[in-house]
Design an enzyme around this catalytic site. Structure first.
Site, PDB file in Angstrom:
ATOM      1  CD  GLU A 154      28.843  16.817 -29.505  1.00  0.00           C
ATOM      2  OE1 GLU A 154      28.818  17.317 -30.649  1.00  0.00           O
ATOM      3  OE2 GLU A 154      29.315  17.396 -28.507  1.00  0.00           O
ATOM      4  CG  HIS A 203      29.304  16.148 -25.038  1.00  0.00           C
ATOM      5  ND1 HIS A 203      28.589  16.904 -25.929  1.00  0.00           N
ATOM      6  CD2 HIS A 203      28.719  16.345 -23.825  1.00  0.00           C
ATOM      7  CE1 HIS A 203      27.613  17.540 -25.283  1.00  0.00           C
ATOM      8  NE2 HIS A 203      27.668  17.218 -24.014  1.00  0.00           N
ATOM      9  N   GLY A 235      25.183  20.293 -18.447  1.00  0.00           N
ATOM     10  CA  GLY A 235      25.884  21.373 -17.753  1.00  0.00           C
ATOM     11  C   GLY A 235      27.080  20.774 -17.063  1.00  0.00           C
ATOM     12  CB  SER A 294      25.276  16.496 -21.605  1.00  0.00           C
ATOM     13  OG  SER A 294      26.609  16.883 -21.456  1.00  0.00           O
ATOM     14  CB  ALA A 295      25.530  16.851 -16.667  1.00  0.00           C
TER      15      ALA A 295
END
Lengths: 235, 235
Positions: free
Chosen positions: B194, B159, B90, B122-123
């Site tokens: 990714e 990413h 997020g 991700s985050a």
């Protein structure tokens, strides 16, 4: 009094640095001999001197002298004495950190409210919004605040990018990011595509250039605004 | 002791949420019945409950229960009692702000140092680096610090995206942004594409997945690292 050009980008594809804006800048800085350049955003990590030289080369074409703010012993005084100011692009976190560190943020705000002609590109445009929280930049340094100049009653997203059709990348689109911003903030966000700029004359804000801009408001479907739209009542 | 999976993304193109990682997670969480899920990053502004339900649906396929950290009155105690932890993607600014606000950042660090199995996407991967300063996210809220967990001796760029060939957009490429980071910071940055992830077992850090990862070091040309490369001595 306000007198600003707030541009999405310094450079559009295929043209030289500031080239597409030169006719506009000739008029905008018509009463300015020397433009004070704020090089703090340092794109690609280049030096303040290198950056100022690049800018001087562009402004020379319209007969203006450029002096880097970093060359003054007292940058606050330099801003207060300026006939015209340009803040260039690069990294917004770095720019905002330096503006606070040098004590220039509030001085710059007051100077712009007296009607000194200002040009911002990219990061230099981000800081004209209410906050820098819709920048696209990487947070490479930690500024003491995200509050910026509030010369317009909304936030700017420069280099606005439409979603890439058929992309397989799972990172967020620009629109998703701005939607996340609106989960926690209420002010409108204007996505300015490369080649667009805002002209601010006193309280009148007008979209310039040949492209539409994308307006995002909390809990509303984004809309496209045509060139020459008056954005004065956006807040 | 450390026991982490640090993934570039939760979702690869064409597959369901966490689907590509499920075999890895089955092994990683083999001694865990219930995974504590940290939903603070709230992708797209969705609620903590909605996000937790999505995660529970994926973990159900490998027979694990998921409980959102937001449902505990005392999140510090919940982390201290956890058998396994997952931090979802997020917005990294939002995630880091919440982790500090709830007093969870240092508690989470200590918990991970005891060897509790952790998954970040991700985050949730960004925060395993030294700082969050190489996130791609928009700074929609102001965290009290950019310091993060330091579970690996470098920074993560999830990413990771190669420059788009033939692009006419003038915004910075990912490589330019990381170069700007290195004008002000010394730690290496690992660009994880990714589908790639890091496996951290005690002090051993291994690149997993089928893709190469791009390693950026200050004042050095970036290099590509092959899957199974040992990154333990990267700092």
């Amino acid at each position: 009094m306000k007198n600003l050009i707030i541009a999405s980008t310094s450079t559009v594809y295929g043209l030289g640095y500031l080239e597409y804006l030169l006719p506009t800048l000739q008029e905008h800085f018509k009463n300015t001999d020397t433009v004070i350049f704020i090089p703090y955003a340092r794109p690609g990590g280049i030096s303040h001197d290198e950056y100022t030289n690049k800018v001087a080369g562009a402004f020379e074409k319209i007969g203006k002298k450029v002096v880097g703010l970093h060359t003054f012993e007292n940058p606050v005084q330099a801003i207060n004495n300026a006939q015209g100011i340009f803040t260039g692009g690069g990294n917004t976190f770095l720019l905002v950190k330096q503006l606070y560190k040098k004590g220039v943020m509030s001085v710059l705000k007051n100077a712009l409210l007296t009607g000194i002609p200002y040009l911002g590109c990219s990061a230099g445009s981000n800081i004209t919004g209410l906050t820098m929280e819709t920048t696209n930049d990487m947070p490479i340094v930690y500024p003491p605040s995200f509050q910026t100049l509030g010369m317009v009653p909304f936030n700017i997203n420069p280099h606005y990018l439409d979603p890439v059709e058929g992309s397989t990348h799972m990172g967020e689109t620009r629109e998703t990011r701005i939607n996340e911003f609106h989960a926690f903030n209420t002010q409108p966000v204007l996505g300015l595509r490369e080649g667009s700029w805002l002209e601010v004359r006193n309280e009148k804000i007008t979209l310039k250039g040949s492209l539409t801009a994308r307006l995002f408001r909390k809990n509303q479907t984004p809309i496209e605004l045509n060139p020459e739209t008056d954005l004065s009542d956006l807040a």
